[in-house]
Design a protein around this motif. Structure first.
Motif: not given
Lengths: 753, 181, 102, 419
Positions: A345-346, A488-492, A600-601
């Motif tokens: 994701a990053t 975190l990944a979902a936010f990204l 996050v979404a």
């Protein structure tokens, strides 16, 4: 429908595309229309039969299913093992249980959409192509059109074979056929070359990408094969329903121990790591984007990467037992999944290639599924697998449509140097390609997990719920770890999706290519629309019953009950045997994961829109993230330097090893050294013998010395390159070995002497 | 009686002609001897009540493989100087090796086998079996080759192997354009 | 009656002779012929075991037929290779085909 | 043992039993009886050469409007063959310089041997057969594939380039036509469910020709080629390669080759009759018993002899009528026409017959229905083949004519550009 009809249908599901492969290769003589019609016919046949079988299962009562999950089961004797007519056979067969049924619902449909799309994607121009093995210009026709459809059919057939396989070996056969197909399709434009400016992002041509994908997955497959062998030796069968029943697992646990089952699970999981592009073997997938876009859609949505997840979902009881026996196994799987999800994701945040972003998002989403399996969220993983397949296929096809539009622009402006895939040159495509835009929005929002509406929200939410439940209820720290990392990944994810949408579609065109882009043909837009429906609606079948407001309205978590039926009974029995801690659980409603997933979404989408969408980039303006991220940005843009790291850690050492250790040191140093040493020793001996002979003996010693020298020279030419001598020596050694074995076994020395 | 005679004649033909095959200078005569050796093996099959296999031996080994070999010999006949030594430099070592192998096999048959085989395995005498069973062998073989409960997969694989070998042989032996000119 | 061991010994002799040919002959065609002898020896074993130990099953015969098939394929490909090598190097002497040496 | 007792035993084929009863059960008796049987069949086959050699010369002469042999032995030259054999035996045997003597002498012997061996499985009459192998047809095919070796030996051993070329050609031809022959004879084997020659005959109350005329025609053509008869007589095409593989053979050695060839032709005719024309059967004649005497045996023998004579006449007729193929035409005809056709035929027959037998259309009066359906399918395949060929021939002709026209046009305009 009676059982026999279902069995026949199941056998025939993979047959259509596989047959079409041979038909196209052998008979169509590069007739384009005939090729795609045949390919369609094959996949439509699979679609009809697959859906017939799937809906037959959907219609069954879940409680009844739970008792007899394997509805269709049919096996053929394959190869006799042991004496003829002894009745021992290696069997090959097909089986359908609820998990297979949902795959049979998803795979043929997605593949069919991709097939429809492919016709439009490759068939635009009518003029002859200027060269084989490079992407044709929009006014040209693809010269290898028939070949494309042949490979795609084989690919689809292999995936369907893998899905309906009732044993690990047949699954592996489908798996490997797909490996081959992905190799030939990624390298489809084998003659393509890039000129990379110094300092640019490294970019390998398709033929190297193909080899890279093939070799990387091969590494994993070797390990997986070890797993299969181990599986067979422990269970005595490769059949899923036999081996992975409570009885089979109990037996195997007694045979080899629970810890060994964990190792076995990890060995098989390695196959998934390769096929589903998990860290550390994820490096092939981004480069696999070199294939034509329909191929990317097939590989990353419907078929190849799904196969890896499908494998671990399929062997979930084994993994569960393995985790119970050794929690480290769970940590490895969950850790790899979660790390991959975050890392990819990053990277996706800083990519400029429209397909590159999607590639990393695929890796990231696959990480979600793997992490889910690692914490025991069986249904959530399967659910996300299905929804992800739909919206990722949609996204890839939309991005292909965008690229296609840009290439029209390139054709119009005669600018063939600008990369039509680079998002920095896009912008403002919303009005020029409205259907593509809306399809992309729907896919993108599903990927971000836009609450309530999209499929992605429901499946991702379920993973969060499971992770949180693991922590809150079972005090499993892995659950908390996965929960935080995935959040975190979902936010990204939401962030980079919004970034991509904004860069591509909003604002004004930043390049003349984008200015002259226009909507793609109907062949391409119709599949987009069809897939859009599924990207939204697929989620509605998995709404938890306790969900506020919506749950009571729908009141039927269909997906959950249906897929759970596959292993519910097995897990329950395993629980009573104390092989797993707890069976499949119905989760209570929890606020924490719901709020987290909402935050996050929406947060990701919001931040993305604030940075990129509110004030779209102008022409030539750099990415607004470059400045705040500083040194981190090139790090992300260069994909964490994994490729370079592997170059240093693996490839250089191997080259070094073969060059220096094997060749210089072992060959020249040790082996030759020994020979030289022997030679020098005997030479010295001979020298002094000669001296001695001068004084004492005469010709006799001279002869001895000559013989020694001769022998030594002979020794140096031991490597003759003559096959006969090699066989002779190996035969002699084999004879010696046999004699030794016989002598030991039968105490021959005692008999003889 | 007839069986023993067949066996003895077959063995003498097979072994004698086989000896000529490996020692003869003239390759063409070697190929003829090979054919006779195959014939002897066919006779041995006959003494083992395997008439079908004997006929197959004739058809495939003599009718096909030997002819193929003779063709190859004729096509490479410039290299067939009968004057040069038929053996390479390691022939003594080779002799030692093959004698060793024979010794191992012989001792395995004569000494080790009786140690391993339990008394239930009849070594001296053939298993008595009705003529009808032997007559049915070909039928059974046929159904075993194409039956789903038999060797249908290996059988099909063998046919694919033959096809591949045929294609491969044609491609390998096909003269390259520059050779023709 | 002929004991089974006689067949086995004949086969062993034939096999060893073939082996000697493979090791010691210079001409590649002769080596191929020796290989055929060895395959025949194996087949004798298969058929003899079939007749003596399991005449009511077809396993031995079936495998003998497979050996026959493989022998045919091997001869075809082997001879094609020999002819190809002969064309390129003008030699069918196995000893001289040693590009891999040292 | 006296002749008066022996004679009737000869008729009802119990003569061997009789001899056994006289000689007892000593081990050598069977061996002697086998040798007697072998000698009888071989002598019979060799004697046929005399008869048929003369017949062929006579018939060919008549067809070419000549008289043929008319001196030796009276008006019809009946003793011509005897005279020929005496001539050959007394001629000097010339061995070419540099001949490979082993190969040179092995060839004619092998050739004659394989031809004679074929007769072992030919059923002459009910119960009158050398040995009734359960794989009789397979045996025939194996032996005839061995006969190819004889040609190679002859060609190589003669140390003569025409002989070698002839041998190469012959082997190519024989190996090629073995394939359609095997494939086409599979059809009667499948219909009879038996590979034994006796089984074939027993399964033919209605001759298999009426089931599968197409297969019969393919087999007939392939057997013409296998025996090297015109129009496939490239083996010895005199005008091209002198006499093929037996260029260098003289005297009785050549005679052996000739005998082998005739015996091969007779056998192929007889096999054709056995496989497609119900062999020795003809409306139950083969089972006639008169006063306890097995007259049917003799009648059956006469029946197969008559049928074989008709087929042999066909061979001669074709030889007198048709010109020779060219080698490439020959191979193309074999591989590109006969082989695919017979493969298609086998597929159709296998599936059709399986269905028919499963349905129960077999035996008794149903047999006629089975025959009818097979016949119709065969005729359909034949018609389709001819139709396809006709169309291809048409396009080929048009292409050729267009090409010729273009060439003519070029020739007309060429002088204008010349120089």
């Amino acid at each position: 429908m009676n059982e026999e009809t279902l069995q026949t249908l199941t056998w025939l599901i993979p047959a259509g595309p596989l047959l079409v492969f041979f038909l196209i290769v052998l008979f169509t003589k590069h007739n384009r229309t005939l090729s795609w019609l045949l390919a369609w016919a094959g996949v439509i046949a699979s679609l009809i039969m697959g859906w017939t079988v799937a809906f037959n299962l959907f219609a069954e009562d879940p409680h009844h299913l739970a008792e007899h999950p394997t509805v269709v089961q049919s096996a053929l004797n394959w190869i006799p093992i042991g004496a003829f007519s002894s009745g021992n056979w290696l069997k090959m067969g097909v089986a359908v249980d609820p998990l297979t049924a949902v795959m049979l619902f998803m795979v043929p449909f997605a593949v069919f959409m991709i097939f429809i799309y492919s016709v439009g994607y490759h068939n635009y121009g009518q003029g002859p192509a200027h060269k084989r093995g490079v992407p044709p210009h929009p006014s040209e026709e693809e010269p290898m059109f028939s070949r494309f459809f042949a490979y795609m059919s084989l690919f689809a057939g292999a995936m369907l074979l893998l899905v309906v396989a009732d044993n690990l070996l047949l699954l592996f056969i489908g798996w490997e056929i797909m490996g081959f197909c992905s190799y030939s399709l990624i390298g489809f434009w084998y003659a393509r070359n890039y000129h990379i400016e110094p300092g640019g992002i490294p970019h390998i041509p398709p033929r190297q990408a193909a080899v890279k994908a093939f070799m990387t997955t091969r590494v994993a497959d070797v390990v997986m094969m070890l797993g299969i062998v181990f599986f067979y030796s422990a269970f005595g069968t490769l059949n899923f329903s036999e081996a992975l029943s409570a009885h089979g697992l109990e037996h195997a646990a007694e045979m080899v121990g629970v810890g060994a089952l964990g190792i076995m699970a990890l060995l098989l999981f390695t196959g998934t790591v390769g096929k589903s592009a998990q860290w550390p073997l994820h490096v092939w997938l981004p480069d696999a984007m070199e294939g034509p876009t329909p191929v990317s859609a097939t590989i990353h949505a419907a078929a190849m990467v799904s196969a890896g997840i499908y494998l671990i979902v399929r062997i979930f009881p084994l993994i569960a037992v393995g985790i119970e026996g050794n929690p480290g196994v769970g940590w490895v799987i969950a850790g790899i999944g979660a790390f991959t999800a975050l890392m990819a994701a990053t990277i996706a945040v800083a990519q400029n290639d429209v397909k590159g972003v999607l590639a990393y998002s695929t890796i990231s989403q696959l990480g979600f599924m793997v992490a889910a399996i690692g914490i025991g969220a069986y249904i959530a993983a399967a659910f996300h697998l299905i929804t992800h397949a739909f919206f990722k296929a949609l996204l890839f096809l939309s991005s292909g449509s965008v690229i296609h539009g840009m290439e029209h622009g390139a054709e119009h402006t005669h600018d063939h140097h600008t990369d039509p895939q680079d998002m920095r040159f896009m912008g403002g495509l919303k009005d020029k390609m409205p259907i593509t835009f809306w399809a992309f929005v729907i896919g993108g929002m599903a990927l971000s997990g836009l609450p309530i509406v999209t499929a992605g929200f429901w499946s991702k939410d379920e993973i969060f719920a499971d992770a949180w439940y693991q922590w809150a209820h079972h005090q499993n720290p892995a659950g908390l770890f996965v929960f935080i990392v995935l959040a975190l990944a979902a936010f990204l994810t939401a962030f980079y999706t919004t970034r991509q949408l904004s860069l591509t579609f909003l604002g004004k065109p930043r390049h003349q290519l984008a200015e002259h882009a226009h909507e793609s043909s109907r062949f391409m837009t119709v599949p987009l629309m069809a897939l859009s429906v599924f990207a939204i609606a697929a989620g509605w079948f998995g709404i938890p019953e306790e969900f506020p407001v919506l749950g009571p309205i729908v009141n039927n978590n269909f997906f959950h009950h249906f897929v759970a039926a596959t292993i519910e009974e097995t897990m329950h029995e395993l629980e009573t045997l104390h092989l797993v801690g707890h069976g499949l659980e119905v989760l209570p409603f929890q606020w924490v994961p719901l709020i987290a997933s909402l935050v996050v979404a929406l947060g990701g989408i919001g931040v993305g829109y604030w940075i990129y969408g509110r004030k779209p980039l102008a022409e030539g303006q750099p990415d607004p993230l470059i400045k705040p991220l500083g040194a981190l940005y090139p790090f992300l843009q260069n994909k964490w330097y994994w490729d370079e790291l592997y170059q240093i850690v693996f490839i250089r050492p191997v080259v070094y090893f073969s060059e220096v250790i094997v060749y210089e040191f072992m060959d020249k140093g040790i082996i030759d050294g020994i020979i030289h040493l022997v030679a020098r020793t005997f030479f010295t001996i001979g020298y002094y013998a000669r001296r001695a002979e001068m004084m004492i003996f005469g010709d006799g010693v001279d002869w001895v010395k000559d013989q020694f020298l001769k022998t030594v020279r002979e020794l140096r030419y031991f490597q003759t390159g003559r096959i006969q001598e090699y066989t002779l020596v190996s035969m002699l050694l084999a004879s010696a070995l046999i004699v030794l074995i016989l002598a030991i076994n039968y105490d021959l020395f005692a008999t003889l002497f | 009686m007839a069986e023993q005679i067949t066996f003895i004649i077959g063995s003498i033909l097979a072994l004698g002609a086989g000896f000529i095959v490996v020692t003869n200078r003239n390759l063409f005569h070697g190929a003829l001897a090979l054919m006779i050796s195959f014939l002897g093996v066919a006779a041995i099959y006959l003494s083992l009540d395997a008439g079908f296999l004997a006929a197959a031996q004739l058809l495939i080994y003599i009718g096909a493989i030997s002819i193929l070999i003779i063709f190859a010999i004729m096509l490479t006949r410039r290299m067939m100087q009968t004057t040069e030594d038929p053996f390479n430099s390691q022939f003594l070592l080779a002799l030692a090796a093959s004698v060793t192998v024979f010794a191992i096999l012989f001792s395995a048959i004569v000494y080790v086998w009786p140690l391993t085989a339990s008394n239930s395995v009849p070594l001296a005498a053939k298993t008595a079996v009705a003529d009808a069973v032997l007559q049915d062998t070909v039928v059974n073989l046929g159904s075993a080759f194409v039956g789903a409960d038999g060797y249908v997969i290996p059988f099909e694989l063998a046919s694919i192997l033959l096809l591949a070998a045929m294609v491969g042989a044609i491609i390998v032996a096909w003269p390259k354009p520059e050779d023709v000119a | 009656m002929i004991p089974l061991s006689w067949y086995l010994i004949v086969a062993a002799l034939l096999f060893s002779m073939g082996l000697y040919g493979v090791f010691a002959r210079r001409n590649a065609v002769a080596i191929l012929m020796s290989v055929e002898l060895m395959l025949n020896a194996v087949n004798i074993n298969l058929v003899a075991f079939w007749r003596y130990l399991a005449p009511d099953q077809v396993t031995g015969m079936a495998w003998a037929i497979f050996v026959l098939t493989v022998a045919a394929a091997e001869a075809a490909v082997g001879l094609a290779l020999i002819i190809s090598v002969y064309r390129n190097r003008d030699s069918v002497v196995a000893e001289e085909l040693d590009l891999l040496k040292n | 043992m006296n002749i008066a007792e022996l004679f009737p035993k000869l008729l009802d084929l119990t003569v061997f039993d009789y001899l056994r009863s006289v000689w007892g059960n000593a081990p050598w008796v069977e061996v002697v009886l086998d040798i007697i049987a072998i000698l009888t069949v071989s002598t019979f086959a060799l004697l046929l050469v005399f008869l048929l050699g003369w017949t062929e010369r006579k018939v060919l002469a008549r067809m070419q409007d000549r008289i043929g042999p008319n001196r030796v032995g009276g008006r019809f030259g009946q003793l011509q063959m005897v005279a020929d054999v005496v001539k050959m035996m007394t001629k000097e045997m010339i061995i070419p310089a540099g001949a490979d003597r082993i190969a040179y002498f092995a060839a004619p012997i092998l050739s004659l041997m394989t031809s004679l061996l074929l007769f072992a499985v030919l059923p002459f009459a009910p119960g009158l057969i050398g040995v009734d192998l359960n794989v009789g047809v397979f045996y025939v095919l194996s032996i005839s594939s061995v006969s190819v070796v004889a040609l190679l030996l002859a060609g190589w051993g003669s140390n003569n380039k025409y002989a070698l070329l002839g041998a190469f050609r012959s082997v190519a031809q024989l190996v090629s036509y073995e394939v359609p022959m095997i494939l086409s004879i599979l059809v009667p084997i499948l219909l009879a469910r038996s590979m034994s020659t006796v089984g074939l005959v027993e399964a033919q109350p209605i001759p298999f020709f009426f089931y599968a005329p197409l297969s019969a025609v393919i087999f007939f053509v392939a057997s013409l080629a296998e025996t090297g008869r015109s129009p496939f007589d490239l083996l010895e095409a005199e005008s091209e390669i002198i006499a093929g593989f037996h260029t260098e053979y003289t005297g009785m050695v050549f005679g052996l080759f000739m005998a082998a060839e005739y015996i091969g032709i007779i056998f192929m005719s007889a096999l054709f009759v056995t496989a497609y024309w119900s062999g020795y059967r003809l409306f139950g004649l083969e089972n006639v018993v008169l006063n306890g005497l097995q007259l049917g045996r003799i009648l059956g023998f006469l029946v197969i002899a008559g049928k074989t004579a008709v087929v042999f006449f066909l061979f001669m007729w074709i030889r007198a009528t048709l010109p020779r193929f060219r080698i490439d035409q020959l191979l193309n005809f074999g591989w590109k026409f006969l082989v695919p056709l017979s493969i298609v035929l086998i597929f159709v027959v296998v599936i059709l017959d399986k269905v028919l037998v499963e349905v129960g259309l077999v035996g008794g009066s149903n047999e006629v229905v089975r025959m009818g359906i097979h016949l119709v399918s065969n005729l359909l395949i034949g018609w389709a083949t001819i139709e396809i060929l006709r169309r291809r021939a048409k396009t080929a002709r048009q292409d050729y004519e267009a090409e010729a026209a273009a060439r003519d046009a070029a020739r007309v305009t060429a002088p204008a550009h010349a120089d």
